[in-house]
Scaffold this active site. Structure first.
Site, PDB file in Angstrom:
ATOM      1  N   GLY A  12      50.419  36.854  21.358  1.00  0.00           N
ATOM      2  CA  GLY A  12      51.335  36.875  20.224  1.00  0.00           C
ATOM      3  C   GLY A  12      50.528  36.876  18.932  1.00  0.00           C
ATOM      4  N   GLY A  13      51.067  36.253  17.879  1.00  0.00           N
ATOM      5  CA  GLY A  13      50.390  36.267  16.580  1.00  0.00           C
ATOM      6  C   GLY A  13      48.966  35.738  16.661  1.00  0.00           C
ATOM      7  CB  VAL A  14      47.581  32.474  17.739  1.00  0.00           C
ATOM      8  CG1 VAL A  14      46.228  31.869  18.006  1.00  0.00           C
ATOM      9  CG2 VAL A  14      48.309  31.701  16.645  1.00  0.00           C
ATOM     10  CE  LYS A 114      50.760  22.176  18.729  1.00  0.00           C
ATOM     11  NZ  LYS A 114      50.262  23.422  18.164  1.00  0.00           N
ATOM     12  CE  LYS A 214      49.139  20.794  14.950  1.00  0.00           C
ATOM     13  NZ  LYS A 214      49.833  21.183  13.708  1.00  0.00           N
TER      14      LYS A 214
HETATM   15  N1  LIG Z   1      51.036  30.392  14.741  1.00  0.00           N
HETATM   16  C1  LIG Z   1      50.174  29.481  14.272  1.00  0.00           C
HETATM   17  O1  LIG Z   1      49.867  29.456  13.093  1.00  0.00           O
HETATM   18  C2  LIG Z   1      49.536  28.492  15.216  1.00  0.00           C
HETATM   19  C3  LIG Z   1      48.589  27.572  14.735  1.00  0.00           C
HETATM   20  C4  LIG Z   1      47.953  26.705  15.635  1.00  0.00           C
HETATM   21  C5  LIG Z   1      48.303  26.741  16.966  1.00  0.00           C
HETATM   22  N2  LIG Z   1      49.269  27.612  17.398  1.00  0.00           N
HETATM   23  C6  LIG Z   1      49.604  27.646  18.821  1.00  0.00           C
HETATM   24  O2  LIG Z   1      49.168  28.910  19.324  1.00  0.00           O
HETATM   25  C7  LIG Z   1      50.000  29.304  20.393  1.00  0.00           C
HETATM   26  C8  LIG Z   1      50.448  30.737  20.156  1.00  0.00           C
HETATM   27  O3  LIG Z   1      51.167  30.797  18.940  1.00  0.00           O
HETATM   28  P1  LIG Z   1      51.730  32.194  18.414  1.00  0.00           P
HETATM   29  O4  LIG Z   1      52.174  31.959  17.032  1.00  0.00           O
HETATM   30  O5  LIG Z   1      50.765  33.274  18.717  1.00  0.00           O
HETATM   31  O6  LIG Z   1      53.024  32.361  19.381  1.00  0.00           O
HETATM   32  P2  LIG Z   1      53.780  33.689  19.765  1.00  0.00           P
HETATM   33  O7  LIG Z   1      53.587  34.721  18.709  1.00  0.00           O
HETATM   34  O8  LIG Z   1      55.153  33.289  20.174  1.00  0.00           O
HETATM   35  O9  LIG Z   1      52.988  34.226  21.062  1.00  0.00           O
HETATM   36  C9  LIG Z   1      53.022  33.584  22.287  1.00  0.00           C
HETATM   37  C10 LIG Z   1      52.437  34.529  23.312  1.00  0.00           C
HETATM   38  O10 LIG Z   1      52.356  33.846  24.556  1.00  0.00           O
HETATM   39  C11 LIG Z   1      52.759  34.766  25.541  1.00  0.00           C
HETATM   40  N3  LIG Z   1      53.175  34.128  26.794  1.00  0.00           N
HETATM   41  C12 LIG Z   1      54.317  33.464  27.090  1.00  0.00           C
HETATM   42  N4  LIG Z   1      54.297  33.093  28.384  1.00  0.00           N
HETATM   43  C13 LIG Z   1      53.118  33.549  28.897  1.00  0.00           C
HETATM   44  C14 LIG Z   1      52.520  33.528  30.181  1.00  0.00           C
HETATM   45  N5  LIG Z   1      53.128  32.928  31.208  1.00  0.00           N
HETATM   46  N6  LIG Z   1      51.320  34.127  30.327  1.00  0.00           N
HETATM   47  C15 LIG Z   1      50.691  34.731  29.302  1.00  0.00           C
HETATM   48  N7  LIG Z   1      51.214  34.790  28.067  1.00  0.00           N
HETATM   49  C16 LIG Z   1      52.415  34.206  27.880  1.00  0.00           C
HETATM   50  C17 LIG Z   1      53.879  35.568  24.928  1.00  0.00           C
HETATM   51  O11 LIG Z   1      54.054  36.739  25.689  1.00  0.00           O
HETATM   52  P3  LIG Z   1      55.226  37.812  25.422  1.00  0.00           P
HETATM   53  O12 LIG Z   1      54.765  38.513  24.173  1.00  0.00           O
HETATM   54  O13 LIG Z   1      55.183  38.663  26.625  1.00  0.00           O
HETATM   55  O14 LIG Z   1      56.475  37.019  25.250  1.00  0.00           O
HETATM   56  C18 LIG Z   1      53.270  35.796  23.553  1.00  0.00           C
HETATM   57  O15 LIG Z   1      52.387  36.898  23.617  1.00  0.00           O
HETATM   58  C19 LIG Z   1      51.160  28.297  20.440  1.00  0.00           C
HETATM   59  O16 LIG Z   1      50.915  27.388  21.475  1.00  0.00           O
HETATM   60  C20 LIG Z   1      51.099  27.597  19.101  1.00  0.00           C
HETATM   61  O17 LIG Z   1      51.562  26.269  19.176  1.00  0.00           O
HETATM   62  C21 LIG Z   1      49.868  28.492  16.563  1.00  0.00           C
END
Ligand SMILES: NC(=O)c1ccc[n+]([C@@H]2O[C@H](COP(=O)([O-])OP(=O)(O)OC[C@H]3O[C@@H](n4cnc5c(N)ncnc54)[C@H](OP(=O)(O)O)[C@@H]3O)[C@@H](O)[C@H]2O)c1
Length: 332
Positions: A12-14, A114, A214
């Site tokens: 996803g985004g990260v 987390k 955290k």
């Molecule tokens: N965004 C931030 O600024 C930030 C900062 C620090 C930490 N985080 C942490 O980083 C993580 C990702 O955040 P994000 O913003 O990137 O979330 P996101 O955009 O919702 O992306 C989540 C990704 O995880 C994938 N996913 C879900 N189930 C999965 C599985 N079983 N196997 C493999 N991939 C799977 C999703 O796949 P699909 O695309 O197929 O649904 C999507 O690509 C989260 O845990 C968040 O708490 C985020």
């Protein structure tokens, strides 16, 4: 020249930001660590792509259905996994399966979500210890704000006596808007949602759970505690009304949502809730989406860090900082 093979689960985004940054830094990895860095696999929840020769940015736009899951990562031949899937501390989330499989196989693992760390931290630490895998988690412990690294490196050898952390950007933004601009919770939340840094359902942040996750990760992985969520008192920002803000203002106090650790009778205690700070305190002056941590130790006094990186780049950079720490050890 050595070769390091990286897989990224969660695209996803990260995950995407981490991928782009990793590919853009390949020359650095060659020069500094003598390592040919290959991105051998990425996957989301249902689809992915892999190549033993290393993927390029243009190969990442079409993912193939069915290529996902811990077995897919195994098959990719990766030496290092970066896990960036969704966070669910109540079940461990999909991250749990990836981490279990990766650490059992002795694969160095960088965790950004987390959930699994909170849900099964003790088990994951034991797996890493048993297999010799390195387990790194800067991205899961406030990412752009150094927290774990401070206790692990900068304050090594000191006893941490107390921690105060403003660890959640969304709630700091909301409280800051409410206290400095006098707007209500709903209006501040709408602004944050329009700005893309508050979820449609913001309760994980506003009820204090993100801060609690955290804090617990820092306590358990950084300070050797063995806390579970049920050991923490967790309160969010729901109780902060315009009237309370006005009363605090009259006393020269500023409210913040804070995760706090302290020692009591030899044990580490933890809680999340509103604390107020006098205007002269640096923590009262953490603005907008910034985060901060103050750590008090026995021998080095008080250390304060403030972080304000733009997401998702900052989290990607935190994960790749962990990668460099791994390379520094593995490529000597
Ligand atoms: N965004 C931030 O600024 C930030 C900062 C620090 C930490 N985080 C942490 O980083 C993580 C990702 O955040 P994000 O913003 O990137 O979330 P996101 O955009 O919702 O992306 C989540 C990704 O995880 C994938 N996913 C879900 N189930 C999965 C599985 N079983 N196997 C493999 N991939 C799977 C999703 O796949 P699909 O695309 O197929 O649904 C999507 O690509 C989260 O845990 C968040 O708490 C985020």
């Amino acid at each position: 020249m050595k070769t390091s093979r990286i897989a990224i689960a969660g695209f996803g985004g990260v995950g995407r930001a981490t991928t782009s940054l990793l590919l853009s830094r390949r020359e650095r990895y060659r020069e500094v660590y003598g390592t040919d860095m290959r991105l051998v696999a990425v996957c989301g929840s249902r689809s992915g792509v892999k190549s033993a020769d290393g993927l390029e940015e243009e190969q990442l736009s079409t993912l193939e259905d069915g290529l996902s899951g811990p077995a897919f990562i195994e098959e990719s031949g990766a030496d290092i996994l970066i896990e960036a899937g969704p966070s669910d501390f109540r079940t461990g989330g999909p991250g749990l399966g990836y981490l279990h499989s990766s650490l059992s196989a002795g694969r160095d693992t960088i965790v950004i979500s987390k959930g699994a760390l909170v849900h099964s931290g003790r088990e994951l630490r034991a797996l890493a210890k048993g297999s010799g895998a390195m387990l790194k988690l800067s991205g899961a412990a406030a990412a752009a704000l150094p927290t774990f690294d401070l206790v692990e490196h900068s304050l090594k050898g000191c006893e941490v006596l107390e921690v105060d952390g403003i660890l959640n950007a969304t709630t700091n933004y909301l409280l800051d808007a409410m206290t400095t601009r006098g707007i209500g919770f709903e209006e501040a939340l709408r602004e944050a949602q329009l700005g893309g840094f508050a979820e449609a359902d913001p309760r994980n942040d506003t009820d204090g759970w993100d801060t609690a996750c955290k804090l617990l990760i820092l306590a358990n992985f950084g300070l050797g505690a063995d806390l579970t969520m049920s050991d923490l008192t967790v309160a969010g920002i729901q109780s902060v009304t315009a009237e309370r803000i006005e009363a605090w203002r009259g006393q020269g106090l500023v409210p913040k949502l804070v995760g706090r650790l302290w020692r009591e009778n030899g044990a580490i205690r933890a809680e999340v809730g509103i604390r107020t700070y006098p205007l002269a305190d640096p923590l009262a002056n953490i603005r907008g989406k910034d985060k901060a941590i103050r750590i008090v130790t026995d021998a080095m006094g008080e250390t304060l860090a403030i972080g304000s990186g733009k997401e998702p780049l900052a989290t990607a950079a935190a994960a790749l900082k962990d990668l460099e720490h791994i390379l520094a050890v593995r490529t000597v």
